[in-house]
Design a protein around this motif. Structure first.
Motif, mmCIF file in Angstrom:
data_model
loop_
_atom_site.group_PDB
_atom_site.id
_atom_site.type_symbol
_atom_site.label_atom_id
_atom_site.label_comp_id
_atom_site.label_asym_id
_atom_site.label_seq_id
_atom_site.Cartn_x
_atom_site.Cartn_y
_atom_site.Cartn_z
ATOM 1 N N UNK A 142 0.735 -1.232 0.049
ATOM 2 C CA UNK A 142 0.072 -0.029 0.010
ATOM 3 C C UNK A 142 0.782 1.377 0.094
ATOM 4 N N UNK A 143 2.027 1.226 0.774
ATOM 5 C CA UNK A 143 3.055 2.439 0.540
ATOM 6 C C UNK A 143 3.587 2.495 -0.702
ATOM 7 N N UNK A 144 3.877 1.498 -1.435
ATOM 8 C CA UNK A 144 4.169 1.543 -3.003
ATOM 9 C C UNK A 144 2.984 2.111 -3.591
ATOM 10 N N UNK A 145 1.798 2.001 -3.475
ATOM 11 C CA UNK A 145 0.648 2.291 -4.068
ATOM 12 C C UNK A 145 0.763 3.896 -3.944
ATOM 13 N N UNK A 146 0.772 4.171 -2.651
ATOM 14 C CA UNK A 146 0.657 5.558 -2.362
ATOM 15 C C UNK A 146 1.914 6.490 -3.038
ATOM 16 N N UNK A 147 2.939 5.977 -3.135
ATOM 17 C CA UNK A 147 4.037 6.621 -3.943
ATOM 18 C C UNK A 147 3.736 6.876 -5.405
ATOM 19 N N UNK A 148 3.091 5.618 -5.887
ATOM 20 C CA UNK A 148 3.199 5.443 -7.507
ATOM 21 C C UNK A 148 1.827 6.383 -7.699
ATOM 22 N N UNK A 149 0.730 6.494 -6.959
ATOM 23 C CA UNK A 149 -0.326 7.210 -7.519
ATOM 24 C C UNK A 149 -0.005 8.642 -7.625
ATOM 25 N N UNK A 150 0.807 9.305 -7.129
ATOM 26 C CA UNK A 150 1.640 10.584 -7.228
ATOM 27 C C UNK A 150 1.925 10.650 -8.482
ATOM 28 N N UNK A 151 2.938 9.648 -9.092
ATOM 29 C CA UNK A 151 3.382 9.574 -10.372
ATOM 30 C C UNK A 151 4.272 8.289 -10.565
ATOM 31 N N UNK A 152 4.763 8.075 -11.793
ATOM 32 C CA UNK A 152 5.721 7.066 -11.961
ATOM 33 C C UNK A 152 7.024 7.242 -11.347
ATOM 34 N N UNK A 153 7.546 6.093 -10.992
ATOM 35 C CA UNK A 153 8.759 6.241 -10.182
ATOM 36 C C UNK A 153 9.743 5.215 -10.623
ATOM 37 N N UNK A 154 11.071 5.473 -10.955
ATOM 38 C CA UNK A 154 12.088 4.139 -11.160
ATOM 39 C C UNK A 154 11.980 3.440 -9.926
ATOM 40 N N UNK A 155 12.728 2.035 -10.137
ATOM 41 C CA UNK A 155 12.898 1.133 -9.143
ATOM 42 C C UNK A 155 13.697 1.732 -8.274
ATOM 43 N N UNK A 156 14.841 2.276 -8.558
ATOM 44 C CA UNK A 156 15.822 2.677 -7.494
ATOM 45 C C UNK A 156 15.375 3.700 -6.590
ATOM 46 N N UNK A 157 14.361 4.546 -6.948
ATOM 47 C CA UNK A 157 13.697 5.776 -6.211
ATOM 48 C C UNK A 157 12.494 4.805 -5.277
ATOM 49 N N UNK A 158 12.123 3.856 -5.795
ATOM 50 C CA UNK A 158 11.216 3.294 -4.522
ATOM 51 C C UNK A 158 11.874 2.589 -3.667
ATOM 52 N N UNK A 159 13.206 1.645 -3.959
ATOM 53 C CA UNK A 159 13.923 1.294 -3.130
ATOM 54 C C UNK A 159 14.400 2.058 -2.245
ATOM 55 N N UNK A 196 14.880 -7.743 -3.933
ATOM 56 C CA UNK A 196 14.168 -8.861 -4.303
ATOM 57 C C UNK A 196 12.677 -8.747 -3.572
ATOM 58 N N UNK A 197 12.693 -7.965 -2.301
ATOM 59 C CA UNK A 197 11.598 -7.760 -1.883
ATOM 60 C C UNK A 197 10.548 -7.002 -2.342
ATOM 61 N N UNK A 198 11.166 -5.796 -2.948
ATOM 62 C CA UNK A 198 10.592 -4.745 -3.756
ATOM 63 C C UNK A 198 9.878 -5.448 -5.071
ATOM 64 N N UNK A 199 10.922 -6.275 -5.602
ATOM 65 C CA UNK A 199 10.393 -6.696 -6.833
ATOM 66 C C UNK A 199 9.333 -7.866 -6.504
ATOM 67 N N UNK A 200 9.255 -8.444 -5.519
ATOM 68 C CA UNK A 200 8.285 -9.392 -5.186
ATOM 69 C C UNK A 200 6.784 -8.497 -5.047
ATOM 70 N N UNK A 201 6.833 -7.459 -4.307
ATOM 71 C CA UNK A 201 5.583 -6.667 -4.074
ATOM 72 C C UNK A 201 5.202 -5.945 -5.403
ATOM 73 N N UNK A 202 6.286 -5.736 -6.082
ATOM 74 C CA UNK A 202 5.725 -4.949 -7.555
ATOM 75 C C UNK A 202 5.159 -6.167 -8.295
ATOM 76 N N UNK A 203 5.653 -7.162 -8.514
ATOM 77 C CA UNK A 203 4.870 -8.328 -9.013
ATOM 78 C C UNK A 203 3.505 -8.617 -8.650
ATOM 79 N N UNK A 205 -3.049 -3.340 -10.385
ATOM 80 C CA UNK A 205 -2.951 -2.083 -9.493
ATOM 81 C C UNK A 205 -1.712 -1.133 -10.017
ATOM 82 N N UNK A 206 -0.649 -1.788 -10.790
ATOM 83 C CA UNK A 206 0.266 -0.962 -11.210
ATOM 84 C C UNK A 206 0.792 -1.696 -12.534
ATOM 85 N N UNK A 207 1.591 -0.919 -13.557
ATOM 86 C CA UNK A 207 2.134 -1.413 -14.741
ATOM 87 C C UNK A 207 3.352 -0.628 -14.955
ATOM 88 N N UNK A 208 4.200 -1.048 -15.687
ATOM 89 C CA UNK A 208 5.617 -0.815 -16.056
ATOM 90 C C UNK A 208 5.358 -0.238 -17.458
#
Length: 116
Positions: free
Chosen positions: A32-49, A58-65, A72-75
């Motif tokens: 849900x925190x990832x969703x909160x960050x991405x609702x604002x706008x697209x972000x690179x994986x490095x920024x999310x990490x 690996x944890x981040x990619x698991x959540x993104x998948x 709920x998200x797309x690439x």
């Protein structure tokens, strides 16, 4: 502006499997925190990490998948994620609904710190 007209009866007769998939994906605190960050706008994986301070990429990619599998998200490009436009208001509605339940609950809801 977002307007959807659906009767409570129609909503209550939807197949539970797909609904549960979306709710389970959004229901994890880190996701849900990832969703909160991405609702604002697209972000690179490095920024999310960096912003999420997860123990491993690996944890981040698991959540993104999981979020992507639920729609709920797309690439839109390599290494960048976003909430698709059609999912922005539904995600905000989930947050509003959860907030409403918390504020009206007679039992205080304790914050949950996820293991990762």
């Amino acid at each position: 502006m977002w307007e959807v007209t659906r009767s409570p009866g129609w909503l209550l007769h939807q197949p539970t499997g797909p609904l549960a998939t979306v709710l389970a994906a959004a229901g994890h605190p880190a996701r849900f925190e990832i969703l909160q960050l991405l609702v604002i706008g697209p972000k690179p994986v490095a920024d999310l990490q960096t912003e999420l301070a997860l123990a491993s990429p690996g944890q981040l990619y698991h959540h993104l998948k999981t979020l992507a599998s639920a729609g709920l998200i797309e690439q839109p490009e390599r290494g960048v994620y976003r909430v698709p436009p059609h999912a922005i208001f539904p995600i905000l509605a989930l947050a509003a609904a959860a907030t409403d339940v918390i504020e009206r609950s007679s039992t205080p809801v304790e914050p949950h710190d996820p293991p990762g």
